[in-house]
Each structure stands twice: as structure tokens, then as C-alpha cells.
Design a protein around this motif. Structure first.
Motif, PDB file in Angstrom:
ATOM      1  N   UNK A 125      -8.237   8.776   4.784  1.00  0.00           N
ATOM      2  CA  UNK A 125      -6.686   8.371   5.144  1.00  0.00           C
ATOM      3  C   UNK A 125      -6.005   8.870   4.005  1.00  0.00           C
ATOM      4  N   UNK A 126      -4.811   9.360   4.528  1.00  0.00           N
ATOM      5  CA  UNK A 126      -3.944   9.936   3.638  1.00  0.00           C
ATOM      6  C   UNK A 126      -2.399   9.341   3.538  1.00  0.00           C
ATOM      7  N   UNK A 127      -2.511   8.486   4.679  1.00  0.00           N
ATOM      8  CA  UNK A 127      -0.934   7.626   5.010  1.00  0.00           C
ATOM      9  C   UNK A 127      -0.160   8.629   5.682  1.00  0.00           C
ATOM     10  N   UNK A 170       1.684   4.155   2.877  1.00  0.00           N
ATOM     11  CA  UNK A 170       0.857   3.431   4.118  1.00  0.00           C
ATOM     12  C   UNK A 170       1.829   2.897   5.219  1.00  0.00           C
ATOM     13  N   UNK A 202      -7.232  10.799  -1.059  1.00  0.00           N
ATOM     14  CA  UNK A 202      -7.644   9.749   0.050  1.00  0.00           C
ATOM     15  C   UNK A 202      -7.990   8.569  -0.242  1.00  0.00           C
ATOM     16  N   UNK A 203      -7.604   7.688   0.554  1.00  0.00           N
ATOM     17  CA  UNK A 203      -7.692   6.181   0.488  1.00  0.00           C
ATOM     18  C   UNK A 203      -6.561   5.680  -0.376  1.00  0.00           C
ATOM     19  N   UNK A 204      -6.596   4.415  -0.421  1.00  0.00           N
ATOM     20  CA  UNK A 204      -5.753   3.651  -1.131  1.00  0.00           C
ATOM     21  C   UNK A 204      -5.854   3.955  -2.766  1.00  0.00           C
ATOM     22  N   UNK A 205      -4.884   4.407  -3.262  1.00  0.00           N
ATOM     23  CA  UNK A 205      -4.906   4.572  -5.073  1.00  0.00           C
ATOM     24  C   UNK A 205      -4.834   3.360  -5.628  1.00  0.00           C
ATOM     25  N   UNK A 206      -5.141   3.593  -6.830  1.00  0.00           N
ATOM     26  CA  UNK A 206      -5.002   2.248  -7.893  1.00  0.00           C
ATOM     27  C   UNK A 206      -3.645   2.097  -8.421  1.00  0.00           C
ATOM     28  N   UNK A 207      -2.733   1.677  -7.557  1.00  0.00           N
ATOM     29  CA  UNK A 207      -1.310   1.638  -7.944  1.00  0.00           C
ATOM     30  C   UNK A 207      -1.152   0.757  -9.224  1.00  0.00           C
ATOM     31  N   UNK A 256       0.793  -1.045  -0.104  1.00  0.00           N
ATOM     32  CA  UNK A 256      -0.033  -0.072  -0.098  1.00  0.00           C
ATOM     33  C   UNK A 256       0.831   1.157  -0.061  1.00  0.00           C
ATOM     34  N   UNK A 257       0.874   2.206  -1.241  1.00  0.00           N
ATOM     35  CA  UNK A 257       1.849   3.187  -1.287  1.00  0.00           C
ATOM     36  C   UNK A 257       1.534   4.214  -0.212  1.00  0.00           C
TER      37      UNK A 257
END
Lengths: 387, 387
Positions: free
Chosen positions: A234-236, A43, A254-259, A40-41
Motif C-alpha cells: 500500500x502506498x496510500x 493515508x 510501501x507500508x506505513x513509514x516511521x513518521x 498515518x501520513x
């Protein structure tokens, strides 16, 4: 034999909806990211997370280079251009503000504006010339003391009309009006320089001419421009703050991006940078010219496109005398293996303006860099049979 | 030799951030969708678009099955759980409303609530028992005539505390309070039945225990519940409307969706349905028990987790006497090849409540179905050396 197709390979000419053929490197990048780099980038601090973080950093750098953004952190990744448009409109406009838009806009802009209109923001839609786009004279007449923002597309997704972004941007900058550009149909296939064009917000789609996978898109924001947020989470980092942090890009991601998606987008942008945007524009223009020249020789087809002497995007809308757009698209797909789009193309306003709404919209043909002359010719041959 | 790692393969124990090992079918599905099925779903009528549309239909069916949703169209896909949480909170709450949440919530809930609080919505955070979760007695004391919504997580992403969703849901339904559940840490690894649990809105992450790629997530909405929209745009249908259409899922899915991502998510959910959620829960519980039993034998480690007699999620937070969480995570990664997460885990409220904020949060160990006993043992061995 009955129902045997009369073609070998299907031809995809619906790139304005989403690009079908993409550079091989895009597929490889997505798969590699998914299998090998998807912590998770931002994070965690471990190797998997760091590796994922690098994907985002690299993609930001490449997009900043492509659009000549001042700094990579001015590039915000979103799931699509629609979310970026919502972020811009709702992040900038407040009750009492006036906003100007064009008559050929996509629902990604029209529908949020319609929503805002109901909350006390006034919206002016100025008529756009099919051939030359937004005309400055008309724009000048529409500006009021309360005009805070002008938002328009770079290229119409229905008719291929090109707006002169630099002139419009210069006008806006002089008047102190913020300028947002919907570049869904131009990012990756037409030159965009956010600084030279005086663009404050550039909204882009990742899965069209940038060759990224669906699920990608984004936003460039001029340094110093602060958007109110419509999405918090959440922004990590700065996790102890109850407020969304101020720092970009985190504030708006915000939130987990589409890595894995962004890994593919980066590969697409890398391909564009290596190929050269001029080479891509040239190839597409040649294909569009071939298409328009051919269409002009077919009777029973109405072409709704800018005149040859004007700049055009890589979409051509037509109407057939004998078939509705939907019928024509269906026959082209089933009998000729040609994929084009019919209907309103999520831009009813544009059809209302051009009087193509009542006829079921248009049949839209949109080649991209990976199409070849033979694809255009096969489409022309098929249309000839339907006319 | 200096700097030679003392391990063969890295061990990933940060699945609460994002699942690292996923079923092989997920990778295959993403790649196949990207290469072969990625027209723009619902945007055109040709084979590529229809094929992409089927990916979304299939994923909706599978998710509806997993959560026992009434109809597939009650499943909305979003780019992540954060967007889904924003859609729920801002789509339901209006000025003057009262909302209740727990003290162990993630910033995906806390930050939008903080924003809403500033616009005239009143928010109550009730204290949550580390071992038993939200207690109904406390909840009863907090409800007012204006309470419109209760939102809480199913499982705390920091401490693994489990809320008794069914009892809370039953209480809310009786009182006429809408019930939204943040299932980011439970969807795919713990049984969720939205009907039996009286859940009105289920917010889920796609890339954690559902095994989808990053860039996926979603929302279940009880039939009849209408959210105001925070994102409007093209929906591929009803394009002539200036308003966002009413029909689900379109109303809440503007813009091109992440088709390859959703294809991966569908493959992940398919794997879960075939494996059985009980089998997954059992395996994870066994790993967590092994971890907790081992941790209890190491001195100098504080375990912050529900007592053994209570249900737990698959995350364990610890603090070491000799190292900060960040130092410990860094050493575990660099010297032992073990990926765990340190810090606040985007949930500062939870740390404030448990008094772990000042110490730099916690070190969080989160195995999933694909971890093995040896991974737990390697982590325990390493922690023993650091203690």
C-alpha cells in the motif's frame, strides 16, 4: 572499595555503529511527532494525517538540500541503510549483468551481492588502497562491456578509508556505468553533493551522523532512474492499481513509514544544515587527529588507518599486543566506562583484505561531533594502561 | 464568529490506519530508549549496546507471549507489516507454486502477489463472504496439488469481516498447505494463538492495535519454517559468513533495528497483556455495536458490514447518499473535528469485490480501546447532519 568505577561519566566512542549523543531537538521532535502528529501520513485527509504527511515532506526537503538532490521526491525513506542497499542492488541488476565493488565493503552490500552472484550476476571485488581508497587505474582494468553498476562506500566503517567519490563518479558517468554510494559513514559528517559527484544512488543511514533515531535511513535516486521493486504494498495513493505506482517516492515506500523516526531525522538534518557540514567535519577531524597523535605515542598498539596526509573518516581501527579486540573492548567498558566496538563491524571482507580477520578483527574508536578532547584523552589514557 | 469550530476536542476514529491514542507508557518507553538505551543492539559489547539489545529481547518475549509463540526467536521485527508480508510471500513461493488468497485483502498482500504472478507463480483469489469470511467449501474447491500457501487477513481493514482463522488453519495443516495470516487489523485487539490456530506465519503491524509507534511491525514464523531472504546484510553476528546466517531472528533482521520503536512496541504489548485482550475486545465491540445501532437509525447511509449476529472487527464502512466518502471525511474533519478515513484504504480488491470502487470507496470509522461512547455519539450526530 572493590569494583567502584574509576570514572564519573561513561564516554561513548562508538558513533560509527550509531550516534549516541544527538541534538536535543531530535529527541523533542520524535516525542512531539509521536504525541501530537502521528496520523498515518498520506493515508487519510484529516488533520492528524496531514500533519504526519508534513513531517515526511519536510524531512524530504531537508535531505534533498543536504545532498543537493534535484527534487525532494528523489529522497526515499527506508528503515535503514541495509534495506536501501538491497533495493538498489536488486532493483538495478539483472541476470548477465556485471557489478564492481570494493574490498572494504560492509555486509549490507557484500551479502546481497553474494546472493545475486548465485542468480547469475557476476561480481568483481577490486582491491582498495588503505590510504587512498579505490584507484581509478584498477577500476579501469575491471570494467567490462557488461558492467552495469559500481557500488562502493564513501568511507570505510572499519578503517576510515575515504573513496574519492567525485572522481569515481565522473569515471562511471563517462563510461555509462551506474554509480551507487554507501554513505552510511559519511552522510551528515562529510560533504556530499549527488549532482557534483555524479552519484546515481546514494544510500544513507539515518541514525549515525545524520543524528536521527534508529529505524531511519534512505536513498537518493537520480531523476529518471527506475528501480525494479523488491517490496510492494500500500502506498496510500494509486490504490486501485495492482502494480506498484511509478511515481516517486511512493513507488519505493510501501507500508506505513516511521513518521516519528523521520521527524527526528529531519531535526538532525536541520541541525547539520544550521551548524554547517564543514564545522562538523572540522571538529571530527581535529578529534581524530588528536586520537591518532596520541595512539602513535603508545607502544604495543597497531594502528590500521590511512596515513596522516590522506583524508580520513571518523573511525580508527587498532589492535593491541596484549589483548584481543574483544577483551580490550570489554575492559574499556567495564573498568574505564569507555564504549568502543570490537570485532568485525559487519564487514568481514574488509578484514579479510587487511588480514585482520584471524585476530578477531579490530578495536574501533569512532568519535562524532558531540565528543570532546577529554573523551579522546580518557580513551588514550586507558589504552596506555592496557598496552 | 465565522469558522469557529463547533467542537472542543477533535475525535480520532481512524485507528485502523494507525492508533492515535496509545498508553502513556509507550511514549515514555520510546523517549527513554532514545535518550538512555540506544547503543546499536547486538553490534557491540558495551553497556549501551547491551542495554539496547535487552529492549529487543524483552519485546520478543512479550510478543511471543501475546501470540503464544513457541520461542521468542520466532518473532522477527520489521519496519511494518508490508515488509513482513513481502518477506513471507517471496520467501516461500517459487516458480510453479500455487497460492490462494481472499477477495478482501490489502495491497500489502495483493501487490506482492501480483508481482509474483508475473514471475510464474499462480494466484487464486477466492470470494469471501462479507458476513462470515472465507468459506471452507470454497477453499476446498480452489486447492490444487500445487497449492503451497494460503494467505488471508484475520480481519478486513475495510469491512471488518472476520475470517475463522482456526478452522482455515486446521484445514491448511491437514492438507499440508502453509498458512500465513495478515493480522494487521487484529493483533492486539483480538485473541491470536498461533499454535492453536495452526498459523505458520503471522504478519503484524506494530502501530495499530499493538499501540507501538509507526515504524514497527513484524512476523511470527513457526519453528522449522525457513524463508528464503529478500533482504540481506549485517546481522551483528556470524559476520564472517558471506551468506545470511540461518539462525533466527538474525536471518531476517538485517541492518540496525528500530530500537526506540521496538521499545514503544514492547510497552504497548505489555499494556495489552496487563489489560487483557478480552477486555480490549469487549470494549471495542461495545463501541462498534453502539456505532452500528446508531447508524441504523440514520436514513441516507448505507452500512457495509457483517450482520450483527456475526463476529466483526473494529471498523465500519459506510456510504452516504448526499456526499462522496472524500467529501464526507473532509466535512467531518473541518466542521466537526472528527478524523475518519475515506477512499480505498489501500485495498482496492476489497472494493472491487464489494462494488464500492466506483463510488470512491467508503467512509471508514474505526474506534479503538481508548475511544469512548461520547466519541461514537459525536460521530453519529455529525453523520446525522450530513444525511
Amino acid at each position: 572499595m572493590v569494583n567502584e568505577p574509576i570514572y564519573d561519566e561513561p564516554v561513548y566512542l562508538d558513533n560509527a555503529a550509531t550516534s549516541w549523543l544527538k541534538p536535543e531537538s531530535v529527541y523533542v521532535a520524535v516525542t512531539q511527532a509521536l504525541r501530537e502528529q502521528c496520523g498515518n501520513p498520506g493515508r487519510s485527509g484529516h488533520r492528524f494525517s496531514v500533519s504526519a504527511g508534513r513531517i515526511l515532506d519536510n524531512a524530504r526537503l531537508l535531505c534533498a538540500q543536504l545532498f543537493n538532490a534535484e527534487k525532494p521526491e528523489q529522497i526515499i525513506f527506508t528503515a535503514n541503510a541495509t534495506i536501501a542497499a538491497n533495493m538498489v542492488l536488486k532493483g538495478i541488476l539483472n541476470i548477465g549483468d556485471h557489478v564492481i565493488t570494493g574490498s572494504l565493503e560492509h555486509n549490507a552490500v557484500i551479502r546481497p551481492l553474494h546472493r545475486l552472484e548465485q542468480t547469475g550476476i557476476s561480481v568483481s571485488k577490486i582491491s582498495v588502497d588503505l590510504h587512498q581508497g579505490i584507484q581509478l587505474e584498477r577500476l579501469k582494468q575491471t570494467v567490462t562491456a557488461k558492467t552495469k553498476l559500481l557500488i562502493c562506500n564513501h568511507i570505510s566503517n572499519v578503517f576510515g578509508t575515504v573513496n574519492d567519490i567525485k572522481s569515481i563518479g565522473e569515471f562511471c558517468r563517462e563510461r555509462g556505468i551506474l554509480f551507487a554510494v554507501d554513505a552510511a559513514q559519511s552522510a551528515g559528517c562529510r560533504k556530499i553533493d549527488v549532482q557534483a559527484m555524479f552519484i546515481d544512488c546514494l544510500i544513507f543511514s539515518g541514525h549515525k551522523s545524520l543524528f536521527g533515531p534508529q529505524g531511519t535511513g534512505g536513498l537518493y535516486l537520480r531523476p529518471g532512474l527506475r528501480l525494479a521493486t523488491i517490496l510492494e504494498g500500500g502506498t496510500g495513493n494509486y490504490s486501485e492499481l495492482l502494480e506498484q505506482p511509478e511515481q516517486l517516492p511512493y513507488r519505493l515506500e510501501s507500508g506505513t513509514p516511521n513518521t516519528p523516526g523521520v521527524a527526528g531525522l529531519a531535526a538532525g538534518v536541520q541541525f547539520i544544515l544550521e551548524t554547517g557540514i564543514e564545522t562538523i567535519t572540522k571538529k571530527e577531524t581535529q578529534l581524530i587527529n588528536r586520537l591518532l597523535t596520541g595512539l602513535a605515542t603508545i607502544s604495543g598498539i597497531r594502528i590500521i588507518a590511512p596515513k596522516p596526509e590522506f583524508e580520513r573518516g571518523s573511525v580508527v581501527s587498532v589492535q593491541l599486543e596484549k589483548f584481543s579486540p574483544e577483551q580490550a573492548a570489554s575492559i574499556l567498558d567495564s573498568s574505564f566506562g569507555i564504549a568502543v566496538r570490537s570485532g568485525l563491524h559487519c564487514a568481514a571482507e574488509a578484514h579479510r583484505f587487511m588480514n585482520t580477520l584471524e585476530n578477531g578483527g579490530t578495536l574501533r574508536i569512532s568519535p562524532n561531533y558531540f565528543n570532546e578532547n577529554q573523551h579522546i584523552d580518557r580513551c588514550l589514557d586507558a589504552l596506555r594502561k592496557l598496552s
